[in-house]
Design an enzyme around this catalytic site. Structure first.
Site, PDB file in Angstrom:
ATOM      1  N   GLY A 145      54.820  60.570 -12.935  1.00 16.39           N
ATOM      2  CA  GLY A 145      53.743  60.197 -12.020  1.00 16.39           C
ATOM      3  C   GLY A 145      53.918  60.640 -10.587  1.00 16.39           C
ATOM      4  N   LYS A 147      54.391  66.310 -10.436  1.00 15.51           N
ATOM      5  CA  LYS A 147      55.061  67.593 -10.714  1.00 15.51           C
ATOM      6  C   LYS A 147      54.094  68.602 -11.334  1.00 15.51           C
ATOM      7  CE  LYS A 147      58.168  65.604 -13.309  1.00 15.51           C
ATOM      8  NZ  LYS A 147      57.683  64.214 -13.169  1.00 15.51           N
ATOM      9  N   THR A 148      53.314  68.155 -12.304  1.00 11.59           N
ATOM     10  CA  THR A 148      52.379  69.069 -12.986  1.00 11.59           C
ATOM     11  C   THR A 148      51.271  69.524 -12.040  1.00 11.59           C
ATOM     12  OG1 THR A 148      52.842  67.919 -15.064  1.00 11.59           O
ATOM     13  CG2 THR A 148      50.889  69.313 -15.004  1.00 11.59           C
ATOM     14  N   SER A 171      77.488  52.567  -9.477  1.00  6.78           N
ATOM     15  CA  SER A 171      77.061  52.300  -8.099  1.00  6.78           C
ATOM     16  C   SER A 171      77.248  50.845  -7.704  1.00  6.78           C
ATOM     17  CB  SER A 171      75.600  52.699  -7.904  1.00  6.78           C
ATOM     18  OG  SER A 171      74.783  51.907  -8.731  1.00  6.78           O
ATOM     19  N   LYS A 200      67.071  53.718  -3.394  1.00  2.12           N
ATOM     20  CA  LYS A 200      67.819  52.489  -3.106  1.00  2.12           C
ATOM     21  C   LYS A 200      67.492  51.945  -1.714  1.00  2.12           C
ATOM     22  CE  LYS A 200      71.654  53.585  -6.221  1.00  2.12           C
ATOM     23  NZ  LYS A 200      73.060  53.971  -6.354  1.00  2.12           N
TER      24      LYS A 200
END
Length: 778
Positions: free
Chosen positions: A359, A362-363, A679, A722
């Protein structure tokens, strides 16, 4: 009376057996056999005939012949060509060979004859009649199925009303192998002869019927093929007379297309050969259609046909900015590519891979790049592709063969330099049909793809001028050699501010138009839009945000269509009416500092999130518990953290026997959600030390980083997401590994604003900031 011994001239037969009561003939050529016949003629015309077991045996001896033969009366001798003598005989009775008497000129045999009354089997008349009728019926079936032999056989069997004579005549006339006739001869009773003959007739009738059926099928097929051929030839002549010959017109059309084709001489020569081949096989529908499809594919491919790229940097920048908000790295890379193309007047096209959560656009970026460059746009979805032939094409020998998806894309584009989007390249898999990701290695290698071989086309196709843009959600699932051939550009999660701009500048107008509204008929306030972003969606991209805006547009369209109102105004108070209750609530910071509770930062597939880690210490036997559905990496981080705390216990006045007399329990709430990743090491270590030393941890501090046994802080990834999560939760101070300082520099000021970022190298620095209020800001 009993058996009679008799010495008779003998002839050994090859491949034929005579039955008693039958007139037959045989040919002889050896001097020994001719002398035996002459000796019999000079005596009483009787001769003993016996058959050798193997036709190939030369100079047969007693062990090479059957023991049962017949005594026959010579009726006539006819001299043939090449010293061959034909002997016509009438078989009289069965005889058993005792032994041969070999003389120089001829062969004699001592044979055992049984008298007639000894061999005559007495059967009841009705049994004999039943056997005779059964044989006659079966013979009739045989004659019907084999009319050539049956006509003569029926003549010879007519008038035979005795079972014995019927068996002798029919058994001697049927076209049988000598082994079967020998079996009939050796039968020691009339009943046995009946059973053998009945079995032979049944077998031969079935064989003949099957043979007839097969011949009929073959004849039907041949007739059908001949009929089709004749009809096809007639149609061809009629079309030629009318000037409508399809094949001729197709060939003419192919030749005209070939003249106009922009291709190298080698390609044109190959197509010429295929057209000649098509002329030769045009009358064969199956082969003709295969060759026709191949020629059409070759003629449709843009061998040397190119589109002219738009190298106007200002125009490209304007289009990219109009279509997308943010995504600075992607836009910068496209403009660099344009600049290089402008300077080099061509050059190799890069292979770009856009990596990011679902979402994030990218396309649609690839579509905008194609528009900015004036390139033809082709999208190839690789998600779920398992067959290597999807990339390389099928070989033409297979039924339904077709080119691979890349060649089909080039054919569809009509030029050799389109922009080709390889969507979901991380979701290819492999099975017994091959590994498509291995086939992609050649496609995405600028050194090799100038001569890409598709199995169907079977000629080198130049893919070096195609601008490949791939998309992926997770680079870890892409094989390393394939990943090495692509230039990775990260499309990271959107900030709330970016989502706000995208919703106002792109999504709202798009959904208003899609749902038949006019811009003035729907207004959504900025506060309501902020509420949709934070309360109704939780994602890295904007796909669900667009769905929620679309939901509001549909409800507004219904109200306007029903005449309830002329326009709709939506503020944050009315959102519940259109979208229902809020689905997501931001996990805000605690109001006061607490012991054993530390807020960590985590990366998820839908963006960043805060992770509250809780630790309790209680009297026990030194057990160490981890709950909250933690993965192996997080469990190991917790073990490393407790080992580090034990090593520095003296610095914090922790008694030596503390860890043997107390249990430590680490828990991360929302246990149904699996959590893993390197992390949370420093977060768990801080929470444990706080619970052990009873020192509270600052509520406004969050941290991310991995810990070693010696307390070093190791770098991590996903910092942008983050930090966004920390800012949303109201965190004011964030501890990040010092080695991630370069990553922080790339994050926009919008995200960093209002956050105090502390770079830490060792665990002591983390504890100082989290538990004592000190800072380590660089």
């Amino acid at each position: 009376m009993g058996e009679i011994l008799k010495e008779l001239p003998a002839v050994i037969l090859r491949g034929s057996v005579l039955l008693p009561g039958v007139v037959s003939h045989f040919d002889i050529s050896t001097q020994q056999s001719i002398h035996a016949v002459e000796a019999a003629m000079n005596d009483d015309n009787h001769i003993f005939l016996v058959t050798q077991k193997d036709m190939q045996t030369e100079h047969a001896k007693q062990e090479d012949v059957y023991t049962i033969g017949v005594v026959a009366e010579i009726k006539q001798i006819v001299k043939m060509q090449n010293h061959v003598v034909r002997v016509i005989v009438e078989s009289k009775q069965k005889a058993e060979l005792a032994y041969f008497i070999e003389k120089e000129e001829l062969l004699k045999a001592q044979v055992v004859l049984e008298e007639e009354e000894n061999v005559q089997e007495q059967l009841p008349p009705e049994v004999e009649e039943a056997m005779l009728r059964s044989l006659q019926e079966k013979l009739l079936s045989y004659c019907t199925s084999n009319p050539k032999i049956g006509k003569e056989l029926k003549k010879q069997a007519e008038g035979l009303n005795k079972l014995k004579s019927f068996i002798q005549v029919v058994g001697g006339t049927l076209p049988l192998g000598y082994e079967k006739r020998q079996e009939l001869l050796e039968a020691d009773s009339l009943t046995a002869q009946y059973e053998i003959l009945m079995k032979i007739l049944l077998y031969e009738t079935n064989i003949q019927q099957i043979k007839n059926e097969l011949q009929e099928k073959v004849k039907e097929r041949i007739d059908q093929n001949q009929r089709e051929y004749i009809l096809r030839e007639e149609m061809k002549v009629i079309r030629e007379e009318l000037g409508e010959d399809n094949t001729t017109s197709d060939i003419r059309q192919f030749e005209e297309s070939l003249e106009k084709l922009e291709a190298d001489d080698t390609v044109k020569e190959r197509i010429k050969k295929e057209i000649v081949r098509f002329k030769n096989v045009a009358n064969s529908p199956s082969e003709g259609s295969v060759v026709r499809g191949y020629i059409e594919t070759l003629l449709d491919l843009p061998w040397n046909k190119k589109s002219v790229d738009n190298t106007d940097l200002k125009n490209a920048e304007q289009i990219l900015n109009d279509d997308h908000y943010g995504l600075e790295k992607v836009k910068e890379r496209v403009l660099e590519f344009l600049a290089v193309r402008g300077l080099t007047k061509g050059g190799e096209s890069p292979i770009i891979c856009l990596v990011g959560p679902p979402g994030t656009g990218k396309t649609s970026i690839a579509r905008s790049v194609a528009r900015a460059l004036d390139k033809k746009y082709v999208r190839i979805c690789l998600g779920g592709v398992k067959d290597e032939a999807e990339i390389r094409g099928h070989r033409r020998t297979y039924v339904g063969a077709m080119p691979g998806r890349l060649i089909q894309g080039i054919r569809q584009a009509g030029v050799k330099n389109p922009l080709m989007l390889l969507d979901e390249i991380d979701k290819m898999s492999s099975d017994y049909k091959g590994d498509p990701s291995s086939a992609m290695l050649e496609v995405l290698d600028s050194e090799q793809n100038a001569k890409f071989i598709d199995h169907y086309v079977d000629m080198p196709v130049d893919l070096s001028e195609v601008l490949f843009i791939a998309t992926a959600n997770d680079v870890h699932t892409i094989p390393r050699p394939l990943l090495d051939r692509m230039e990775l550009i990260e499309v990271s999660s959107y900030t709330e501010n970016e989502k706000m701009h995208i919703a106002k500048e792109h999504l709202l107008g798009k959904q208003i138009g899609k749902n038949g509204l006019e811009p003035e008929q729907l207004t959504i306030t900025d506060e309501a839009m902020h509420q949709i972003i934070s309360g109704y969606t939780r994602e890295a991209g904007v796909r669900n945000l667009e769905r929620k805006i679309g939901e509001i547009c549909r409800k507004a369209a219904r109200e306007i269509y029903e005449g309830t109102c002329e326009s709709v105004f939506v503020d944050e108070k009315q959102l519940e009416q259109y979208l229902g209750k809020e689905r997501f609530h931001v996990d805000r910071i605690n109001e006061q500092d607490e012991i054993g509770i530390v807020r960590g930062l985590a990366w998820t597939s839908v963006g960043g999130d805060t992770l509250q880690i809780e630790v309790n210490v209680m009297p026990g036997k030194g057990e160490f518990k981890l709950t909250g559905q933690l993965g192996d990496v997080m469990k190991e981080s917790a073990q490393a953290g407790i080992s580090y705390i034990r090593s520095i216990g003296a610095s914090y006045d922790i008694p030596e026997d503390f860890f043997t007399k107390h249990d430590i329990h680490i828990h991360i709430p929302e246990g149904a959600v699996p959590k893993d990743g390197p992390s949370a090491g420093i977060t768990m270590a801080t929470a444990m030390l706080s619970a052990i030393t009873k020192k509270p941890v600052r509520a406004d501090v969050a941290m991310t980083g991995e810990i070693t046994l010696r307390g070093r802080v190791l770098p991590i990834g996903g910092l942008k997401e983050k930090l966004l999560a920390a800012k949303t939760a109201g965190i004011r101070t964030v501890c990040v590994p010092a080695q991630n300082e370069a990553d922080i520099a790339e994050i926009s000021e919008e995200i960093r604003e209002g956050l105090q970022i502390c770079y830490v190298k060792k665990m002591e620095e983390v504890l100082k900031i989290a538990m004592n209020g000190g800072t380590n800001d660089h």
